[in-house]
Write an enzyme that holds these catalytic residues in place. Structure first.
Site, mmCIF file in Angstrom:
data_model
loop_
_atom_site.group_PDB
_atom_site.id
_atom_site.type_symbol
_atom_site.label_atom_id
_atom_site.label_comp_id
_atom_site.label_asym_id
_atom_site.label_seq_id
_atom_site.Cartn_x
_atom_site.Cartn_y
_atom_site.Cartn_z
ATOM 1 N N GLU A 75 -8.390 0.497 0.719
ATOM 2 C CA GLU A 75 -8.422 1.497 1.794
ATOM 3 C C GLU A 75 -9.526 2.520 1.583
ATOM 4 O OE1 GLU A 75 -4.855 3.809 2.527
ATOM 5 O OE2 GLU A 75 -5.755 4.611 4.360
ATOM 6 N N ASP A 91 -3.806 -0.785 -1.153
ATOM 7 C CA ASP A 91 -3.603 0.531 -0.560
ATOM 8 C C ASP A 91 -3.087 1.405 -1.692
ATOM 9 O OD1 ASP A 91 -2.303 1.729 2.620
ATOM 10 O OD2 ASP A 91 -3.094 2.813 0.876
ATOM 11 N N ILE A 93 -2.524 4.601 -2.163
ATOM 12 C CA ILE A 93 -1.418 5.462 -1.745
ATOM 13 C C ILE A 93 -1.231 5.241 -0.242
ATOM 14 C CG2 ILE A 93 -0.511 7.809 -1.520
ATOM 15 C CD1 ILE A 93 -2.229 8.645 -3.902
ATOM 16 N N ASP A 94 -0.156 4.537 0.106
ATOM 17 C CA ASP A 94 0.136 4.350 1.528
ATOM 18 C C ASP A 94 1.142 5.434 1.925
ATOM 19 O OD1 ASP A 94 -0.123 2.878 4.000
ATOM 20 O OD2 ASP A 94 1.975 2.366 3.702
ATOM 21 N N THR A 96 -0.322 8.755 2.722
ATOM 22 C CA THR A 96 -0.979 9.865 2.022
ATOM 23 C C THR A 96 -0.531 11.220 2.548
ATOM 24 O OG1 THR A 96 -2.904 8.472 1.562
ATOM 25 C CG2 THR A 96 -3.204 10.838 1.355
ATOM 26 N N ASP A 218 -2.545 -1.828 4.605
ATOM 27 C CA ASP A 218 -1.233 -1.217 4.865
ATOM 28 C C ASP A 218 -0.113 -2.246 4.789
ATOM 29 O OD1 ASP A 218 -2.802 0.639 7.505
ATOM 30 O OD2 ASP A 218 -2.116 1.486 5.606
HETATM 31 C C1 LIP Z 1 -0.221 5.271 7.031
HETATM 32 C C2 LIP Z 1 0.569 4.050 7.473
HETATM 33 C C3 LIP Z 1 1.677 4.458 8.435
HETATM 34 C C4 LIP Z 1 1.070 5.092 9.637
HETATM 35 C C5 LIP Z 1 0.346 6.333 9.196
HETATM 36 C C6 LIP Z 1 -0.762 6.011 8.199
HETATM 37 P P1 LIP Z 1 -2.065 5.867 5.238
HETATM 38 O O1 LIP Z 1 -1.222 4.842 6.174
HETATM 39 O O2 LIP Z 1 1.132 3.428 6.347
HETATM 40 O O3 LIP Z 1 2.478 3.381 8.827
HETATM 41 O O4 LIP Z 1 2.053 5.376 10.592
HETATM 42 O O5 LIP Z 1 -0.192 6.984 10.317
HETATM 43 O O6 LIP Z 1 -1.729 5.215 8.829
HETATM 44 O O7 LIP Z 1 -3.195 6.328 6.100
HETATM 45 O O8 LIP Z 1 -1.193 6.982 4.842
HETATM 46 O O9 LIP Z 1 -2.511 5.045 4.064
#
Ligand code: LIP
Length: 264
Positions: A75, A91, A93-94, A96, A218
């Site tokens: 990412e 990813d 940190i998914d 964030t 993601d």
């Molecule tokens: C997140 C996604 C989540 C989405 C958020 C964001 P990130 O990824 O995992 O499902 O709704 O808006 O995109 O940007 O935190 O890695």
């Protein structure tokens, strides 16, 4: 280098857990400072921290050391073209936004594909200290114990997860879909991490998850985990699952949910 899904799954877990250790140190640093410093990407609300970048560097360095020649997509900008047929999706940190605010739904996701098909993946959720993982044909586990998607077969009683993008107009459109669905399901949850959402479907803590506009990293691990746990994954019109229009649902409500989604 191994091609065994079990060994690749073990490596995914190890890499996800090590990314979680780096991120957790960052979480404690944010608590100690009682503020967070973050850059932004696609919009002023799409944040990235030094901990996202450090965790991705750590995972990428490990993969390049252990599996030279594999492709890697991350990412935070990693994009190595490989020549082995294997490609990794990171990813670091998914979720964030949840991470910087100290909300619990954030995770570290690592998956590997062979010739474009996911073969192993792991999602580590540090705030819960839960490790989800799967390998092709191996089922899915949480902390080593088998998990299965829910047996829900009544859409009106389904707990549905979703998420929103970072562009204001897209968020308004996504919120309009929620407003249309909410009276026809048990309730809606917006947890804030697609990888966590997909793992919640895999273990029955959600009956359905859907979201438009995800990136490969993601969903790469979470979709495999949900599918190996017996959930049905697809795009919104029922075709093969892709991050751009992701649905993962308990088998008993998947078709009914797609019909509800299409009815708008
Ligand atoms: C997140 C996604 C989540 C989405 C958020 C964001 P990130 O990824 O995992 O499902 O709704 O808006 O995109 O940007 O935190 O890695």
């Amino acid at each position: 280098m191994t091609e065994d899904p079990t060994e690749l799954r073990i490596l995914c877990e190890s890499l996800a857990r090590s990314a979680g250790g780096i991120a957790s140190l960052g979480r404690r640093a944010i608590d100690d400072r009682n503020r967070f410093d973050a850059g932004t990407k696609s919009s002023t609300t799409d944040v990235v921290t030094e901990y996202d970048e450090a965790a991705e560097r750590h995972v990428v360095d490990a993969i390049r050391r252990l599996r030279p020649g594999d492709g890697i997509v991350g990412e935070e900008g990693t994009n190595h073209i490989g020549d082995t047929g294997f490609a990794w999706y990171i990813d670091p940190i998914d979720g964030t936004t949840n991470f910087v605010y100290g909300q619990p739904a954030w995770s570290c996701s690592v998956a590997v594909a062979r010739q474009g098909e996911m073969v192993a993946g792991a999602v580590y959720v540090p705030p819960l200290d839960e490790m989800f993982s799967a390998g092709t044909g191996q089922g899915a586990t949480r902390d080593g114990r088998s998990i299965t998607a829910s047996g829900q077969d009544d859409l009106a009683l389904a707990l549905v997860g979703t998420g929103f993008g970072y562009q204001p107009e897209q968020r308004r459109e996504q919120a309009a879909v929620v407003a249309r669905l909410i009276g026809d399901v048990r309730d809606i949850r917006r947890l804030g991490s697609a990888a966590v959402d997909l793992c919640m479907v895999a273990c029955g803590r959600l009956d359905v998850y859907y979201e438009r506009g995800l990136n490969s990293w993601d969903a790469a691990a979470g979709e495999l985990i949900a599918r190996e746990a017996g959930a049905v994954s697809s795009v919104f019109d029922g075709g093969p699952a892709r991050p751009v229009a992701m649905v993962a649902a308990a088998r008993g409500v998947h078709a009914a949910f797609l019909r509800l989604l299409a009815a708008g």
